[in-house]
Design an enzyme around this catalytic site. Sequence first.
Site, PDB file in Angstrom:
ATOM      1  N   LYS A  18       2.229  11.298  -8.470  1.00 37.89           N
ATOM      2  CA  LYS A  18       2.704  11.285  -9.859  1.00 37.89           C
ATOM      3  C   LYS A  18       3.684  12.441 -10.080  1.00 37.89           C
ATOM      4  O   LYS A  18       3.592  13.488  -9.406  1.00 37.89           O
ATOM      5  CB  LYS A  18       1.529  11.427 -10.831  1.00 37.89           C
ATOM      6  CG  LYS A  18       0.766  10.133 -11.072  1.00 37.89           C
ATOM      7  CD  LYS A  18      -0.193  10.348 -12.233  1.00 37.89           C
ATOM      8  CE  LYS A  18      -1.098   9.173 -12.457  1.00 37.89           C
ATOM      9  NZ  LYS A  18      -2.136   9.471 -13.461  1.00 37.89           N
TER      10      LYS A  18
ATOM     11  N   LYS B  54     -18.739  15.033 -13.931  1.00 34.89           N
ATOM     12  CA  LYS B  54     -18.218  13.895 -14.712  1.00 34.89           C
ATOM     13  C   LYS B  54     -17.958  12.770 -13.732  1.00 34.89           C
ATOM     14  O   LYS B  54     -17.292  12.970 -12.711  1.00 34.89           O
ATOM     15  CB  LYS B  54     -16.923  14.250 -15.435  1.00 34.89           C
ATOM     16  CG  LYS B  54     -16.346  13.011 -16.155  1.00 34.89           C
ATOM     17  CD  LYS B  54     -15.242  13.352 -17.116  1.00 34.89           C
ATOM     18  CE  LYS B  54     -13.885  13.363 -16.479  1.00 34.89           C
ATOM     19  NZ  LYS B  54     -12.795  13.378 -17.488  1.00 34.89           N
TER      20      LYS B  54
ATOM     21  N   MET C 124       1.103  17.590 -18.432  1.00 35.25           N
ATOM     22  CA  MET C 124      -0.308  17.195 -18.488  1.00 35.25           C
ATOM     23  C   MET C 124      -0.599  15.860 -17.817  1.00 35.25           C
ATOM     24  O   MET C 124      -1.751  15.519 -17.589  1.00 35.25           O
ATOM     25  CB  MET C 124      -0.756  17.119 -19.958  1.00 35.25           C
ATOM     26  CG  MET C 124      -0.550  18.399 -20.745  1.00 35.25           C
ATOM     27  SD  MET C 124      -1.356  19.833 -20.015  1.00 35.25           S
ATOM     28  CE  MET C 124      -3.076  19.360 -20.100  1.00 35.25           C
ATOM     29  N   GLY C 125       0.432  15.084 -17.500  1.00 34.08           N
ATOM     30  CA  GLY C 125       0.178  13.731 -17.008  1.00 34.08           C
ATOM     31  C   GLY C 125      -0.100  13.650 -15.519  1.00 34.08           C
ATOM     32  O   GLY C 125      -0.804  12.759 -15.061  1.00 34.08           O
TER      33      GLY C 125
ATOM     34  N   ARG D  14     -10.658  17.533 -24.386  1.00 31.80           N
ATOM     35  CA  ARG D  14     -10.547  18.717 -23.509  1.00 31.80           C
ATOM     36  C   ARG D  14      -9.167  18.807 -22.892  1.00 31.80           C
ATOM     37  O   ARG D  14      -8.656  19.880 -22.611  1.00 31.80           O
ATOM     38  CB  ARG D  14     -11.666  18.767 -22.475  1.00 31.80           C
ATOM     39  CG  ARG D  14     -11.742  17.659 -21.405  1.00 31.80           C
ATOM     40  CD  ARG D  14     -10.733  17.854 -20.293  1.00 31.80           C
ATOM     41  NE  ARG D  14     -11.169  17.334 -19.019  1.00 31.80           N
ATOM     42  CZ  ARG D  14     -10.343  16.903 -18.082  1.00 31.80           C
ATOM     43  NH1 ARG D  14      -9.032  16.854 -18.277  1.00 31.80           N
ATOM     44  NH2 ARG D  14     -10.814  16.491 -16.931  1.00 31.80           N
TER      45      ARG D  14
ATOM     46  N   HIS E 129      -2.658   6.804 -24.773  1.00 26.48           N
ATOM     47  CA  HIS E 129      -3.953   7.150 -25.374  1.00 26.48           C
ATOM     48  C   HIS E 129      -4.116   8.656 -25.632  1.00 26.48           C
ATOM     49  O   HIS E 129      -4.592   9.073 -26.679  1.00 26.48           O
ATOM     50  CB  HIS E 129      -5.074   6.647 -24.450  1.00 26.48           C
ATOM     51  CG  HIS E 129      -6.433   6.981 -24.937  1.00 26.48           C
ATOM     52  ND1 HIS E 129      -6.982   6.419 -26.064  1.00 26.48           N
ATOM     53  CD2 HIS E 129      -7.367   7.857 -24.455  1.00 26.48           C
ATOM     54  CE1 HIS E 129      -8.189   6.924 -26.259  1.00 26.48           C
ATOM     55  NE2 HIS E 129      -8.445   7.784 -25.303  1.00 26.48           N
ATOM     56  N   GLN E 130      -3.709   9.475 -24.651  1.00 28.17           N
ATOM     57  CA  GLN E 130      -3.920  10.923 -24.783  1.00 28.17           C
ATOM     58  C   GLN E 130      -2.992  11.565 -25.813  1.00 28.17           C
ATOM     59  O   GLN E 130      -3.258  12.663 -26.307  1.00 28.17           O
ATOM     60  CB  GLN E 130      -3.662  11.644 -23.447  1.00 28.17           C
ATOM     61  CG  GLN E 130      -4.415  11.105 -22.253  1.00 28.17           C
ATOM     62  CD  GLN E 130      -5.904  11.348 -22.349  1.00 28.17           C
ATOM     63  OE1 GLN E 130      -6.350  12.349 -22.918  1.00 28.17           O
ATOM     64  NE2 GLN E 130      -6.682  10.431 -21.817  1.00 28.17           N
TER      65      GLN E 130
ATOM     66  N   SER F 220       2.186   8.513 -17.279  1.00 30.65           N
ATOM     67  CA  SER F 220       1.718   8.099 -15.943  1.00 30.65           C
ATOM     68  C   SER F 220       2.905   7.935 -15.005  1.00 30.65           C
ATOM     69  O   SER F 220       2.861   7.118 -14.089  1.00 30.65           O
ATOM     70  CB  SER F 220       0.975   6.768 -16.043  1.00 30.65           C
ATOM     71  OG  SER F 220       0.015   6.818 -17.055  1.00 30.65           O
TER      72      SER F 220
END
Length: 334
Positions: free
Chosen positions: A239, A80, A232-233, A123, A150-151, A212
């Site tokens: 981060k 990807k 998940m971020g 995914r 967005h996610q 984020s």
Amino acid sequence: MPVSHQGNAVTNAVTIVSESVCEQVMGRQDAFTAIENVFAAMAKKDACNFPVVREAIGHADAIYGFKSGFDREGKVLGLKSGGYWPGNTRLNLTNHQSTIVLFDPDTGRLKSLVGGNYLTALRTAASSAVSIAHLARKDSKVLGMVGAGHQSTFQLRAALEQRNFEKVVAWNLHPESLPVLAAVCEALSVPFEAVNRKALCAQSDVIITITSAFEALLDSDWVKPGTHIACMGTDTPGKQEVDPRLFARAKVFTDEVVQSITLGEAQHAMAGGIIKETDIVPIGDVINNARPGRTNDEDITLFDGTGVGLQDLAVASVAAELAVSENLALVLDL
Ligand code: NAD
């Protein structure tokens, strides 16, 4: 150059699957199965991710890179490529842009070009959904969402399918974004409430963090026994979403240990000496019944979902197959 749709005989055919076709053919259940299978294959060492390249290109403030891998079991090889272009909003484009390229593992021939934006969200949501399916308490009733970007709606929809959730509570740094989550809940007839972070932890049986952030948003002391939390971020060094002390209380699982300790949420607990690499269990081992997941209702389970290239290849491969079978792929003879 000859162009045909699937069904016409072409040699050296390359299948092209657009973003809109991906959205038409690929749903949450297909993504869940693809991600569960590839996590299982990774744990058995039948599939491996290659080193990630990620660079600031010195143009358009963009971060560009690629993630690649090979799933021997599923016979999926590719990469990807894409990244983050912060100025895209001005152009009415998503800031995150990606394309998935698949090769024939027997010959190295280019097989497919697949739009990667929708599939990335699908995914990533499937990853936390797999963690909930395997690690959350069966009687989980309240889902807590931290993040409303967005996610987040993809995460919310996939999570709600894993347990009989009776309520969603949510917090976002920018509260004006919370209506996107409320709208999903309204459409699915699930009660929704905006809360502060401490109240979110007090109420939630399952928590998803998808922000984020670069600092801990959730204090370890707020998280109640029995919670499953999918972080998940955090997918980059620096981060952070949760208090590293939570790792001392939790059973820790991840998609890939190497990423978890370097660029995932566990990076901070590792740096602080709170956990060791060997404390982190690949979720594929749980899927394969090789190692235990949750062992009792009091366990806190933490899934560090860092995002690996094999996830992208897995969903892209299924999307390409479905697009061909539904006659929606563009096939070029290159
Ligand atoms: P987005 O830009 O659409 O949304 C960002 C979210 O983070 C918003 O809810 C925003 O309010 C929140 N936020 C921003 N700064 C914050 C801060 N300092 N403190 C608390 N909240 C803050 O991004 P997105 O596409 O929804 O992605 C969210 C995160 O998920 C990003 O960090 C992205 O890199 C990561 N991501 C991870 C994977 C994976 O596989 N693990 C895949 C895709 C995206």
